[in-house]
Scaffold this active site. Structure first.
Site, PDB file in Angstrom:
ATOM      1  N   GLY A  59       0.793  -1.213   0.000  1.00 45.40           N
ATOM      2  CA  GLY A  59       0.000   0.000   0.000  1.00 45.40           C
ATOM      3  C   GLY A  59       0.827   1.265   0.000  1.00 45.40           C
ATOM      4  N   CYS A  60       0.266   2.320   0.597  1.00 49.75           N
ATOM      5  CA  CYS A  60       0.805   3.672   0.452  1.00 49.75           C
ATOM      6  C   CYS A  60       2.154   3.881   1.126  1.00 49.75           C
ATOM      7  CB  CYS A  60      -0.209   4.686   0.991  1.00 49.75           C
ATOM      8  SG  CYS A  60      -1.774   4.722   0.083  1.00 49.75           S
ATOM      9  N   TYR A  61       2.522   3.049   2.083  1.00 45.84           N
ATOM     10  CA  TYR A  61       3.794   3.260   2.781  1.00 45.84           C
ATOM     11  C   TYR A  61       4.930   2.438   2.179  1.00 45.84           C
ATOM     12  CZ  TYR A  61       2.926  -1.228   5.124  1.00 45.84           C
ATOM     13  OH  TYR A  61       2.688  -2.561   5.390  1.00 45.84           O
TER      14      TYR A  61
END
Length: 370
Positions: free
Chosen positions: A154-156
């Site tokens: 995901g985003c991290y």
């Protein structure tokens, strides 16, 4: 010893779609009534997003002219996982190549043949032989380049890729690591009227970012040394941000409670990062925060005593591109790099990203001028 982020290149698909136009597509695709359409348009207006990019032209077209989605009132039969992965395979490689070439143009003394490690990052598509092997062939990288894939985080995920890149550089001072984050979020539109899905459909766009990491600072211009990383999990937010594969694509859950969860953990995350470093929060004036959404940025500002100006690079990327999952924080860091002045040499930079778990990642960098 440390390592240096020496260049960041970005690329976006050709279809730049204004946020109101995407709202029209969504309202029609979801077959909303007039009242719900007004509510949806209001949601899109408050996102802070002016436009997003997509590999699919359909979001800028009307029903009857679609190429990916069915030209039926209810978009049935809805695209399957297989159809979406075929789109990913078609579009991810050329977008990634463009980002890499944009990155290495900034450091002309580094040739493609110098690359020792390749890290590919994505949560929006997978296949094998995958994007990593196709990049080796397309770019003409050495067939013995060491490849690592960071998938479905995901985003991290860019933070974990940077941690890997730093480890490679610390193990081999001659290492030159190419990191490529490519996300095609818009191929995963879900025809669901629940609030979580309406929010995620309003935020995500497509983009690719490539970064060069090595054991020495850039030979010219600015680079950012990777000084420290810190990660925290907020278990209470386990179900509030999630990413699942279902029969009709990858299904994103993004609860309205996420800003509250980040508010709960952001100070602990920051203190954990800075505790063993000779840097205090009050000494940091440069920030590169993943713009998961406008409310998330405002929450962090409130908790850490930041101003909107401190957060300007995150707002700029959110406005111009939306949330591109793992690639987004590299877009923010690129904006920061391009804004630097000689007076900022030696300045610390604080960066955050968030994702499923609920995972909160922090990174401290320092500005270097060749």
């Amino acid at each position: 010893m440390t390592s240096y982020l020496c260049a960041i290149g970005t690329a976006t698909p050709p279809h730049r779609i204004p946020q109101p136009q995407i709202a029209t597509f969504m309202a029609e695709g979801l077959q909303l009534n007039a009242a719900d359409t007004r509510k949806l348009r209001a949601l899109y207006r408050v996102t802070g997003i002016a436009q997003r990019y997509s590999v699919l032209a359909d979001y800028s077209r009307t029903n009857g002219d679609f190429e990916f989605f069915p030209n039926t009132p209810d978009l049935e039969p809805f695209p399957t996982v297989g159809q979406r992965m075929a789109a990913y395979r078609q579009y991810a490689l050329p977008l990634s190549v463009e980002a890499v070439r944009n990155c290495l143009q900034q450091q002309p003394d580094v040739a493609l043949s110098d690359i020792t490690h390749l890290i590919t990052v994505s949560c929006t598509g997978m296949y094998a032989p995958g994007l990593d092997i196709e990049l080796v062939a397309q770019l003409g990288l050495s067939t013995s380049v060491r490849r690592t894939c960071v998938n479905f985080m995901g985003c991290y995920a860019a933070f974990n890729a940077l941690k890997l890149a730093q480890a490679f550089c610390l193990a081999d001072p001659k290492a030159k690591v190419l990191l490529v984050c490519t996300e095609l979020c818009t191929i995963h539109f879900q025809k669901n009227k629940e609030e979580d899905h309406l929010v995620s459909n309003a935020l995500f766009g497509d983009g690719s970012a490539a970064a060069l990491v090595q054991a020495q600072p850039a030979s010219h211009g600015y680079s950012l040394s990777l000084e420290a990383f810190h990660c925290e999990l907020e278990p209470d937010g386990h179900a509030d941000m999630a990413w699942h594969i279902n029969d009709f694509g990858f299904e994103m859950t993004l609860s309205s409670y996420v800003p509250r969860m980040i508010q709960k953990g952001i100070r602990q995350l920051t203190e954990g990062l800075l505790r063993k470093l000779p840097v205090k929060l009050k000494d940091i004036h440069a920030f590169a925060i993943h713009p998961g959404g406008r409310k998330i940025l405002e929450t962090i500002e409130q908790e850490l005593g930041m101003s909107a100006h401190d957060n300007r690079f995150a707002y700029q990327v959110l406005r111009d591109y939306g949330n591109m999952s793992s690639a987004t924080v590299l877009f923010v860091l690129r904006e920061l790099l391009q804004s630097l002045t000689p007076a900022e040499a030696g300045a610390p930079v604080l960066s955050f990203a968030f994702g499923p778990g609920l995972t909160l990642e922090a990174m401290l960098l320092q500005v270097h001028l060749a």
